[in-house]
Design a protein around this motif. Structure first.
Motif, PDB file in Angstrom:
ATOM      1  N   LEU B  75      -1.526   6.934   1.267  1.00 32.77           N
ATOM      2  CA  LEU B  75      -0.512   7.759   1.921  1.00 32.77           C
ATOM      3  C   LEU B  75      -1.041   8.209   3.284  1.00 32.77           C
ATOM      4  O   LEU B  75      -1.369   9.384   3.495  1.00 32.77           O
ATOM      5  N   LYS B  76      -1.095   7.250   4.193  1.00 31.13           N
ATOM      6  CA  LYS B  76      -1.645   7.486   5.538  1.00 31.13           C
ATOM      7  C   LYS B  76      -0.813   8.508   6.291  1.00 31.13           C
ATOM      8  O   LYS B  76       0.413   8.373   6.365  1.00 31.13           O
ATOM      9  N   GLY B  77      -1.493   9.493   6.838  1.00 31.38           N
ATOM     10  CA  GLY B  77      -0.819  10.474   7.683  1.00 31.38           C
ATOM     11  C   GLY B  77       0.004  11.500   6.921  1.00 31.38           C
ATOM     12  O   GLY B  77       0.701  12.303   7.530  1.00 31.38           O
ATOM     13  N   VAL B  78      -0.046  11.468   5.609  1.00 35.99           N
ATOM     14  CA  VAL B  78       0.728  12.436   4.814  1.00 35.99           C
ATOM     15  C   VAL B  78      -0.201  13.566   4.383  1.00 35.99           C
ATOM     16  O   VAL B  78      -1.277  13.309   3.836  1.00 35.99           O
ATOM     17  N   ARG B 166      -7.424  11.248   2.699  1.00 36.65           N
ATOM     18  CA  ARG B 166      -5.986  11.081   2.473  1.00 36.65           C
ATOM     19  C   ARG B 166      -5.762  10.695   1.012  1.00 36.65           C
ATOM     20  O   ARG B 166      -6.632  10.132   0.347  1.00 36.65           O
ATOM     21  N   ARG B 203       5.978   1.892  -3.442  1.00 34.66           N
ATOM     22  CA  ARG B 203       6.614   1.957  -2.111  1.00 34.66           C
ATOM     23  C   ARG B 203       7.657   3.073  -2.085  1.00 34.66           C
ATOM     24  O   ARG B 203       7.774   3.798  -1.111  1.00 34.66           O
ATOM     25  N   ALA B 206       5.858   6.336  -1.839  1.00 31.53           N
ATOM     26  CA  ALA B 206       5.391   6.537  -0.456  1.00 31.53           C
ATOM     27  C   ALA B 206       6.556   6.930   0.445  1.00 31.53           C
ATOM     28  O   ALA B 206       6.420   7.793   1.325  1.00 31.53           O
ATOM     29  N   ALA B 207       7.723   6.307   0.212  1.00 31.24           N
ATOM     30  CA  ALA B 207       8.915   6.608   1.030  1.00 31.24           C
ATOM     31  C   ALA B 207       9.337   8.066   0.831  1.00 31.24           C
ATOM     32  O   ALA B 207       9.805   8.712   1.765  1.00 31.24           O
ATOM     33  N   LEU B 211       6.798   7.695   4.236  1.00 27.69           N
ATOM     34  CA  LEU B 211       6.161   6.442   4.675  1.00 27.69           C
ATOM     35  C   LEU B 211       7.048   5.264   4.325  1.00 27.69           C
ATOM     36  O   LEU B 211       7.170   4.895   3.158  1.00 27.69           O
ATOM     37  N   GLU B 212       7.678   4.664   5.302  1.00 34.63           N
ATOM     38  CA  GLU B 212       8.527   3.498   5.037  1.00 34.63           C
ATOM     39  C   GLU B 212       7.660   2.237   5.081  1.00 34.63           C
ATOM     40  O   GLU B 212       6.729   2.150   5.852  1.00 34.63           O
ATOM     41  N   ALA B 214       5.364   0.979   3.160  1.00 31.10           N
ATOM     42  CA  ALA B 214       3.922   1.150   2.906  1.00 31.10           C
ATOM     43  C   ALA B 214       3.370  -0.105   2.227  1.00 31.10           C
ATOM     44  O   ALA B 214       4.068  -0.774   1.471  1.00 31.10           O
TER      45      ALA B 214
END
Lengths: 119, 267
Positions: B75-78, B166, B203, B206-207, B211-212, B214
């Motif tokens: 989960l990059k950047g979350v 992360r 996915r 993640a959405a 995160l779209e 992912a």
């Protein structure tokens, strides 16, 4: 990943049997330590591996999964896996997960060793 | 001394708290041993078959080769903690599944010992009604145990952990196909369908966190190639076969029920 909170020590009690003492937490993070202990405990004529759970503090479902993969690895070599020192709670978990069908549980180290040395 | 944790408006933990410090206890995180599953009330539209009375099984009781498959999304950047990921996953579990697959969770939520019903289509379109029992649940993971008749004998663990500051969400299955029919299907392509199922789930998760598209990493390890022929008899419980037979005979059952009702003596 966080470091494993487990200490595993190996005792080769005889040519036939080795004991792995488990202290701490058996979770996914214990994989490397457990497989290393197995390698260390696996002598040229080792037939039985005995896990000592007396100092087990915590185990989650990933930890139980590790025990299954260890069991398969041991069975493939026509070796056997025993356990002792399980509290009522962990005995219950072995029964719930049906691990008790495949790993023989003993009340004490002496009983497990007796069984290990009985051909 | 403990530090109060920070939460979002939805109660999703965002910063580190003190729960991971000190000694932990797993006592209330495991289900009680049961010999047969009991399913609570289900919505009227649900096809409730092959769960009630079935025994939960482990990977040791299945027929096919044993596989450990791991699906992972970073989960990059979350800004969310693993406990926050699991909280969301438990609360919205069925929403992350691919369309056409239904999970009827227990009213009390995903908790140790609870049983859920699954209605889905097998690859090829055959309908399937089966279920799962929550074997283990804590703040960072939960594990389902499958019953007799399910495609797989084994455990499915949903977890989250922190790596390089992360959160990483993960599905890990430790399974064998339950019987020879499922094993054949698995080898003929159902294994790929299973991959797509969990990749879609991750996915979607993640959405949810924004995160779209992912990337999902997939790793498959064959733990044991051996087939357990002693378990071939599991085919008797095959939920795919039983569901199909049930649906095929549905038109016959209505008149039979009507006849039985009419032949009952009146008081």
């Amino acid at each position: 990943m966080p470091p494993a909170k487990v200490t595993l020590s190996v005792r080769q009690v005889s040519a036939r049997a080795s004991i792995i003492d488990i202290q701490g937490e058996v979770t996914a993070f214990a994989e490397h330590a457990l497989m290393e202990a197995y390698t260390q405990a696996n002598g040229p004529s080792t037939r039985v591996f005995i896990l000592n759970f007396a100092s087990l503090e915590y185990m989650n479902s990933s930890g139980i999964g590790l025990l299954v993969t260890l069991l398969i690895r041991i069975n493939r070599q026509k070796q056997r896996l025993f356990a002792f020192g399980l509290s009522d709670h962990y005995r219950h978990i072995f029964e719930l997960t049906r691990l008790s069908d495949a790993i023989k549980m003993y009340d004490s180290e002496a009983e497990a060793l007796d069984a290990a040395h009985t051909p | 001394m403990t530090t109060p944790s920070t939460s979002s408006s939805e109660g999703i933990p965002l910063d580190a708290d003190s729960s991971s410090e000190g000694k932990r206890s797993d006592t209330d995180k495991w289900a009680r041993k049961v010999s047969a599953l009991k399913l609570g009330p289900m919505p009227s539209g649900a096809l409730n078959l092959n769960v009630q009375g079935k025994q939960p099984v482990s990977p040791l009781q299945g027929f096919g080769s044993m596989w450990q498959k791991t699906y992972r999304v970073r989960l990059k950047g979350v800004k969310v903690l693993p406990t926050g990921v699991i909280k969301v996953w438990k609360e919205h579990f069925p929403e992350f599944w691919p369309k056409g697959n239904r999970f009827y969770g227990p009213l009390t939520g995903i908790a140790p010992g609870e049983v859920g019903l699954i209605n889905m289509a097998l690859p090829g379109g055959a309908p399937l009604s089966t279920g799962v029992m929550v074997m283990y649940a804590d703040e960072e993971s939960f594990t389902f145990m499958t019953p007799q008749g399910h495609m797989f004998a084994g455990w499915i663990t949903f977890s989250a952990y922190e790596e390089d500051e992360r959160a990483v969400a993960q599905v890990q299955v430790l399974i064998r196909a339950n019987d020879p029919i499922y094993e054949l299907g698995f080898r003929l392509g159902a294994a790929r369908s299973e991959d797509h199922f969990w990749q879609h789930t991750l996915r979607s998760l993640a959405a949810y966190f924004g995160l779209e598209e992912a990337q999902v990493e997939t790793q498959a390890i064959c733990v044991d190639r051996k087939l357990q022929w002693s378990q071939a008899k599991n085919v008797w419980h095959n939920a795919g076969v039983r569901t199909t037979l049930y649906l095929m005979t549905t038109p016959m059952r209505a008149p039979l029920r009507w006849m039985r009702k009419r032949s009952r003596p009146t008081t």
